[in-house]
Design a protein around this motif. Structure first.
Motif, PDB file in Angstrom:
ATOM      1  N   GLN A 111      27.888  11.835 -21.171  1.00  0.00           N
ATOM      2  CA  GLN A 111      27.902  11.491 -22.600  1.00  0.00           C
ATOM      3  C   GLN A 111      28.360  10.037 -22.786  1.00  0.00           C
ATOM      4  N   SER A 123      32.675  11.376 -22.100  1.00  0.00           N
ATOM      5  CA  SER A 123      33.125  12.745 -22.398  1.00  0.00           C
ATOM      6  C   SER A 123      32.602  13.244 -23.736  1.00  0.00           C
ATOM      7  N   PHE A 124      32.707  14.566 -23.916  1.00  0.00           N
ATOM      8  CA  PHE A 124      32.302  15.239 -25.154  1.00  0.00           C
ATOM      9  C   PHE A 124      33.092  14.778 -26.366  1.00  0.00           C
ATOM     10  N   VAL A 163      27.927  21.156 -27.821  1.00  0.00           N
ATOM     11  CA  VAL A 163      27.763  21.361 -26.373  1.00  0.00           C
ATOM     12  C   VAL A 163      27.309  22.802 -26.121  1.00  0.00           C
ATOM     13  N   GLU A 210      28.496  16.808 -19.067  1.00  0.00           N
ATOM     14  CA  GLU A 210      28.914  16.104 -20.279  1.00  0.00           C
ATOM     15  C   GLU A 210      29.661  14.801 -19.960  1.00  0.00           C
ATOM     16  N   VAL A 248      31.045  23.636 -17.803  1.00  0.00           N
ATOM     17  CA  VAL A 248      31.009  22.290 -18.373  1.00  0.00           C
ATOM     18  C   VAL A 248      31.791  21.363 -17.457  1.00  0.00           C
ATOM     19  N   GLN A 262      32.290  19.445 -31.131  1.00  0.00           N
ATOM     20  CA  GLN A 262      32.321  19.859 -29.706  1.00  0.00           C
ATOM     21  C   GLN A 262      31.423  21.080 -29.505  1.00  0.00           C
ATOM     22  N   THR A 294      33.145  17.441 -17.462  1.00  0.00           N
ATOM     23  CA  THR A 294      33.258  16.349 -18.428  1.00  0.00           C
ATOM     24  C   THR A 294      34.387  15.414 -18.068  1.00  0.00           C
ATOM     25  N   LYS A 336      26.783  21.747 -17.008  1.00  0.00           N
ATOM     26  CA  LYS A 336      26.501  20.905 -18.173  1.00  0.00           C
ATOM     27  C   LYS A 336      27.242  19.585 -17.962  1.00  0.00           C
ATOM     28  N   THR A 385      22.981  15.959 -22.896  1.00  0.00           N
ATOM     29  CA  THR A 385      23.290  15.879 -21.466  1.00  0.00           C
ATOM     30  C   THR A 385      22.573  16.981 -20.690  1.00  0.00           C
ATOM     31  N   ARG A 400      31.459  13.517 -29.532  1.00  0.00           N
ATOM     32  CA  ARG A 400      30.770  14.405 -30.486  1.00  0.00           C
ATOM     33  C   ARG A 400      31.670  14.754 -31.667  1.00  0.00           C
TER      34      ARG A 400
END
Lengths: 323, 323
Positions: free
Chosen positions: A45, A49-50, A158, A42, A303, A155, A305, A40, A21, A53
């Motif tokens: 994604q 959302s993160f 990130v 995210e 971040v 996570q 997200t 960031k 991202t 991951r």
């Protein structure tokens, strides 16, 4: 304890799977904050959302036989979609246990991503008992949303990306603000940036500042309330046993923002960054923009997200914009 | 005529300046379209649109003495912000001539990006005369929004990035749908992908399909109306003399979408991609989603751009979403 080496291992597994991202910025946000702000994004994604991951890496690390039988998760939100997406990609079944009063769209989305959704009545049924029974009967592996070392490692990627992008921008030190619920993302990011001088700080909604208090007292504290903020994605009774010691070792002091400021941040992310963030995923941006007196240095990274916000809530956020 | 070599030169100049925007996707959009849909999210570009690319490259190519005197542009929209942003970064003055009834926020944004905004009355004043007088007095260079070979080359870098990302995804052939006003972006992108089997097709709002008609007749046609669509960013009386021959040589047949479908695409980009796009910048996505019968193959790529949409219009778009 999860290590930076494990985060790097997760990054190798997620390469080509999780989206890398972008780190966004706007001179208008810099002006509001009084320093350079990097975001960031995210929310861009897969699944918004993160959570993807951690879910993906955790599933990838299950022994092959266990993985083949499938996974189970409890979630009405972003973790549900992350697990469903990763399980489908891995070609294994997933069962998501959701309260029957969860938003219909979230239930539909989770099903559309290939999960079997099992609904329960919050008032009369015990979701843990339902989960335990299903797991035993089918041999499903539980994927917890944050209290799992592989989820924290996932996570953490990130943080690795933030460290790389900050280096490319010539940023040597800055506060990195992270939306914090159970601590999986915050702990992971603090590991991911641990070879740099970046300092990670958790941000929580006002009244749900268990992690800020835990970092001060040195032991896991609980929130008094379990509901009562629009930042539902980051309202968690307490931090996880696995991420907490990582945060205690690596994070700076926590910050808190009001629901009103979270909503203003959602509006400004729309207007200045052209991204869609839910209130809980905008608390770090809100802190960066509106609590500059608690920050050090000429640069802040945060971040953003969780793009799974409904139209009505987003319309409220648009109402905070001038002109 | 602008060439691929010139687009590659622009890419070198824009490296580290323009953001390399991501190619996004969602299984939910794939399902609506009945094929894989990839969205080049150029709304995440600095200033919210691809216009920055062309403006920056055009300014960089001015002889040093001319550049130092500054630039001038006519625009009430995305081109204004692109020119202002690029001029400030180049350390030169910019003058943007805008109608005095332009949205206040756009005027404020353009000023905040460092431009001198000169307002005129559409009813009683001649903007070209005002521009000519200012240019002569101060020696300003005019940066046209699309009818300029360097602007076309700059926009073409969007195509280069699409070609690279498509190759990485293993996509060998696909229609690439591009929101089309004067043809700067469409022509540029068609050059940028000209070493691949990707085929570029312009998409316009219904009733403003001058480029689709021009491609059929082989000469530049005009639109009958100059207003009357919410897709204001792509309503242009006719294609530019510079981009048109490029499009005529390289592009497939044009497509048209209704305002209603453009608005639905804005809503779906919010819900499924977590990005903010204005209606005019969403027409290519609308064609990808709702006019699949006019497309070939199992994959379509489209450009989404122009995130400078006001809250009221965005709220209308959210109203098109179910649930």
């Amino acid at each position: 304890m999860t290590t930076l080496a494990r985060v790097k291992q997760a990054a190798a597994v997620l390469d080509g799977v999780a989206r890398r991202t972008p780190l966004l910025s706007s001179p208008f946000l810099d002006e509001i904050a009084g320093r350079r702000v990097f975001v960031k994004a995210e929310c861009l994604q897969h699944t918004g959302s993160f959570k993807l991951r951690g879910a993906w890496f955790a599933i990838s690390q299950l022994p092959e036989e266990e993985r083949a039988r499938g996974v189970i998760a409890f979630s009405s939100g972003n973790h549900a979609q992350g697990v469903a997406y990763a399980a489908r990609a891995a070609g294994i079944p997933s069962v998501i246990i959701m309260p029957e009063d969860a938003p219909k769209l979230k239930i539909a989305n989770t099903r559309a991503l290939g999960a079997e959704v099992v609904l329960y009545d919050r008032a009369t049924e015990d979701r843990d008992a339902i989960g335990a029974e299903l797991s035993a009967a089918r041999g499903l592996s539980l994927v917890k949303p944050f209290d799992n070392p592989d989820v924290v490692a996932g996570q953490g990627t990130v943080g690795l990306e933030i460290a790389q992008d900050a280096a490319a921008l010539g940023i040597e030190s800055a506060d990195v603000l992270v939306c914090c619920g159970g601590g999986g993302l915050t702990g992971g990011v603090s590991l991911g940036v641990s070879e740099t001088a970046l300092r990670v700080r958790p941000v929580e909604p006002a009244g749900f500042d268990d992690v800020a208090r835990s970092l001060r007292s040195g032991k896991i504290e609980r929130n008094a309330a379990l509901t009562g903020s629009i930042c539902d994605a980051v309202i968690t009774p307490q931090a996880g046993d696995i991420p907490f010691p990582i945060m205690a070792q690596r994070c700076g002091p926590g910050m808190c923002v009001s629901d009103e400021d979270a909503l203003r941040a959602v509006g400004l992310a729309f207007q200045r960054l052209k991204i869609v963030v839910e209130p809980g995923g905008a608390v770090a941006l809100a802190a960066a923009l509106f609590q500059g007196d608690q920050l050090q240095g000429d640069t802040v990274i945060c971040v953003a997200t969780g793009g799974n916000v409904d139209a009505a809530m987003f319309t409220r956020a648009l109402g905070t914009l001038e002109g």
